[in-house]
Motif scaffolding. Sequence first.
Motif, mmCIF file in Angstrom:
data_model
loop_
_atom_site.group_PDB
_atom_site.id
_atom_site.type_symbol
_atom_site.label_atom_id
_atom_site.label_comp_id
_atom_site.label_asym_id
_atom_site.label_seq_id
_atom_site.Cartn_x
_atom_site.Cartn_y
_atom_site.Cartn_z
ATOM 1 N N ARG A 1 1.058 -1.081 0.125
ATOM 2 C CA ARG A 1 -0.181 -0.074 -0.041
ATOM 3 C C ARG A 1 0.941 1.257 -0.151
ATOM 4 N N LEU A 2 2.383 1.186 0.422
ATOM 5 C CA LEU A 2 3.019 2.116 0.314
ATOM 6 C C LEU A 2 3.848 2.339 -0.749
ATOM 7 N N THR A 3 4.381 1.280 -1.395
ATOM 8 C CA THR A 3 5.072 1.164 -2.693
ATOM 9 C C THR A 3 4.224 1.634 -3.896
ATOM 10 N N ALA A 4 3.150 1.183 -3.926
ATOM 11 C CA ALA A 4 2.343 1.286 -5.026
ATOM 12 C C ALA A 4 1.901 2.557 -5.617
ATOM 13 N N PRO A 5 1.855 3.443 -4.606
ATOM 14 C CA PRO A 5 1.619 4.950 -5.323
ATOM 15 C C PRO A 5 2.988 5.624 -5.567
ATOM 16 N N VAL A 6 3.981 5.237 -5.509
ATOM 17 C CA VAL A 6 5.431 5.536 -6.047
ATOM 18 C C VAL A 6 6.260 4.954 -6.857
ATOM 19 N N THR A 7 5.688 4.006 -7.528
ATOM 20 C CA THR A 7 6.639 2.846 -8.207
ATOM 21 C C THR A 7 6.238 2.925 -9.880
ATOM 22 N N TYR A 8 7.351 3.146 -10.550
ATOM 23 C CA TYR A 8 7.052 3.069 -12.088
ATOM 24 C C TYR A 8 7.703 1.774 -12.768
ATOM 25 N N ALA A 9 7.261 1.582 -13.748
ATOM 26 C CA ALA A 9 7.722 0.195 -14.324
ATOM 27 C C ALA A 9 8.432 0.660 -15.675
ATOM 28 N N PRO B 1 10.220 3.721 -18.435
ATOM 29 C CA PRO B 1 10.508 5.366 -18.225
ATOM 30 C C PRO B 1 9.429 6.182 -18.406
ATOM 31 N N ALA B 2 8.397 5.875 -19.499
ATOM 32 C CA ALA B 2 7.395 6.668 -19.540
ATOM 33 C C ALA B 2 6.566 6.761 -18.438
ATOM 34 N N GLY B 3 6.602 5.661 -17.789
ATOM 35 C CA GLY B 3 5.676 5.594 -16.343
ATOM 36 C C GLY B 3 6.115 6.485 -15.332
ATOM 37 N N ALA B 4 7.458 6.339 -15.499
ATOM 38 C CA ALA B 4 8.089 7.539 -14.409
ATOM 39 C C ALA B 4 7.771 8.927 -14.641
ATOM 40 N N ALA B 5 7.447 9.252 -15.955
ATOM 41 C CA ALA B 5 7.581 10.596 -16.330
ATOM 42 C C ALA B 5 6.088 10.923 -15.795
ATOM 43 N N SER B 6 5.101 10.009 -16.228
ATOM 44 C CA SER B 6 3.528 10.242 -15.737
ATOM 45 C C SER B 6 3.410 10.536 -14.486
ATOM 46 N N LEU B 7 4.068 9.410 -13.682
ATOM 47 C CA LEU B 7 3.906 9.476 -12.342
ATOM 48 C C LEU B 7 4.438 10.457 -11.666
ATOM 49 N N ALA B 8 5.610 11.269 -12.142
ATOM 50 C CA ALA B 8 6.310 12.425 -11.285
ATOM 51 C C ALA B 8 5.360 13.670 -11.494
ATOM 52 N N ARG B 9 4.845 13.635 -12.871
ATOM 53 C CA ARG B 9 3.574 14.796 -13.079
ATOM 54 C C ARG B 9 2.541 14.662 -12.072
ATOM 55 N N THR B 10 2.077 13.536 -11.847
ATOM 56 C CA THR B 10 0.845 13.389 -11.082
ATOM 57 C C THR B 10 1.305 13.646 -9.512
ATOM 58 N N LEU B 11 2.426 13.234 -9.063
ATOM 59 C CA LEU B 11 2.928 13.570 -7.624
ATOM 60 C C LEU B 11 3.133 14.805 -7.388
ATOM 61 N N LEU B 12 3.871 15.786 -8.454
ATOM 62 C CA LEU B 12 4.268 16.798 -8.250
ATOM 63 C C LEU B 12 3.188 17.715 -8.104
ATOM 64 N N ALA B 13 2.190 17.474 -8.877
ATOM 65 C CA ALA B 13 1.101 18.396 -8.820
ATOM 66 C C ALA B 13 0.006 18.138 -7.554
ATOM 67 N N ASP B 14 0.540 17.193 -6.719
ATOM 68 C CA ASP B 14 -0.224 16.989 -5.391
ATOM 69 C C ASP B 14 0.570 16.809 -4.209
ATOM 70 N N PRO B 15 0.894 18.174 -3.823
ATOM 71 C CA PRO B 15 1.957 18.219 -2.657
ATOM 72 C C PRO B 15 1.222 17.505 -1.513
ATOM 73 N N GLY B 16 0.154 17.611 -1.036
ATOM 74 C CA GLY B 16 -0.737 17.047 -0.017
ATOM 75 C C GLY B 16 -0.453 15.741 -0.032
ATOM 76 N N ARG B 17 -0.660 14.935 -1.210
ATOM 77 C CA ARG B 17 -0.570 13.588 -1.466
ATOM 78 C C ARG B 17 1.070 13.122 -0.889
ATOM 79 N N ARG B 18 1.793 13.909 -1.518
ATOM 80 C CA ARG B 18 3.360 13.745 -1.237
ATOM 81 C C ARG B 18 3.540 13.684 0.228
ATOM 82 N N ALA B 19 2.967 14.859 1.168
ATOM 83 C CA ALA B 19 3.208 14.909 2.432
ATOM 84 C C ALA B 19 2.765 13.791 2.997
ATOM 85 N N ASP B 20 1.645 13.295 2.840
ATOM 86 C CA ASP B 20 0.785 12.309 3.611
ATOM 87 C C ASP B 20 1.656 10.926 3.272
#
Length: 502
Positions: A445-453, A455-474
């Motif tokens: 439950r902790l690894t799934a929200p921050v894991t990519y498979a 390079p393209a997945g890394a870029a997509s996840l980075a956009r999502t997480l950087l746009a949601d500072p509250g989620r990152r803080a939690d």
Amino acid sequence: MPSGERPQRTTVVDETGSPRALGAGPETFASFGRGPDPVFLGLGPDPAVTVGLAAGRPAAFFECPAFAAAMPPPWAQAIPADWERLEPEALSPARAARSTFYLYRQNTRLFPSFWGPIWARAQLGLLPRPEKAETTPAVLLARRQGGLLEPEIARAVVACGRPVTDIPAEASGPAVARAIATGKPSLFLCINGAGLDDDGLLFSLLAEAGVPVAVWFVDNPFHVLGRFRGPFWKKARLFVTDGAFLAPLRSLGAQSAVHLPLAAADHFFTARPEPGLADRAVFVGRSAFAGRDQFFAGCRVPADLLETARSLVAAGGRPDFFWWRARLESAPLWPGKAGRTAGLGAETASLALRAGVLAALAEAVPLSVYGDPGWQALLPENAARHDPVDYYGRLAGLYAGAGLVANVTSLLLPGGLTQRHFDVWAAGGCLLTDATPGLPLFPARLTAPVTYATPAGAASLARTLLADPGRRADLAAVWRRLIAAEHRYEHRLAVLLDRATA
């Protein structure tokens, strides 16, 4: 013999099955001890040389049965009839004290399993130590110059209630001799075999003194074991940060092998965020490990296989060390350095994976890379490159202040984790990680929200997480509590000390 030809040298097949030419002459012997009785640790290919060294004195000698069996008949006939051939158990401290030893230098490389214990018994007998040395709680810790983890490991050992004696890895022999002259430490601990010589002489000395040896492999163990000529390492307490290596180590005869992951270094828990990075992804790391080209000198991987590996990486595959082994080599991983070609393949594929992920991130989000100049030719122009940072200095602040910290696990470690998996969260940062098979150490439950498979997945996840500072803080808060509760180096060293000294 025609003029200009070298005399033919005697050869023997050594312990690893390799033929070795033997040197001859007085210079091929090393002496130690100051007693009146000459004792030879091997006679070499020409016993007449030892007769000269004995200078008319009655002598005794040890000889390896495999070496003696390989010598021609005149060899045995050249041994003086009044010289006594000794068995290993005859070497008592009293006998050592009255002896001057002459070691045929090549012996410890030719047959280390035979000569290591005899050499160690001789050396131990010459030390001014009590007949029954008391065991102390001290841990001898081999310290490499510039070693990254040793300061943290030393701190954690002390936190576990054990005093630490530093052993400089580059001069470990004399330092260990001094330590065991006054007592019997509870353990000798080293990272990646630091401080242990290739022939296992120091291991034999410690074993003879009753001090267990623990080796913690924080990198691919077969890149370390390739330099060891004898099987002494199989008797050590082995710990690996990547559990994927347990089975192959055991299949080669390792008597004790335990999975012990990396952990968070203590100073990251007090990190102060570096300003100006909250909207950026950060990557800190080398483009290649130090000494890479020299280490892999002479290794080659097929171009078509490398192209296959690069395609796999782009699609989310993991052409790791064992993937390359299955396609390249059938020679055993030990003895010898057969694993290095597979290592080169995995290292090359790792670079392709790191470069691909960083290029994808740079196209998607602001990216800062802290590392060596080798990155200059590998990164797109929109990635900002900075000089390397010190692990015990600025790094913790970077991790704490960054919007995201990117991780790409080396394919040299098929199921491994990196220091980032622990240190970033300890610092209060947020990690973006590849899908390394080592992640099940943590809750899904902790690894799934921050894991990519990919390079393209890394870029997509980075956009999502950087746009949601509250989620990152939690996420960062939950992760930080987990790391503090279960994944400090005190936790790891408590396990290691328990298993290694039981």
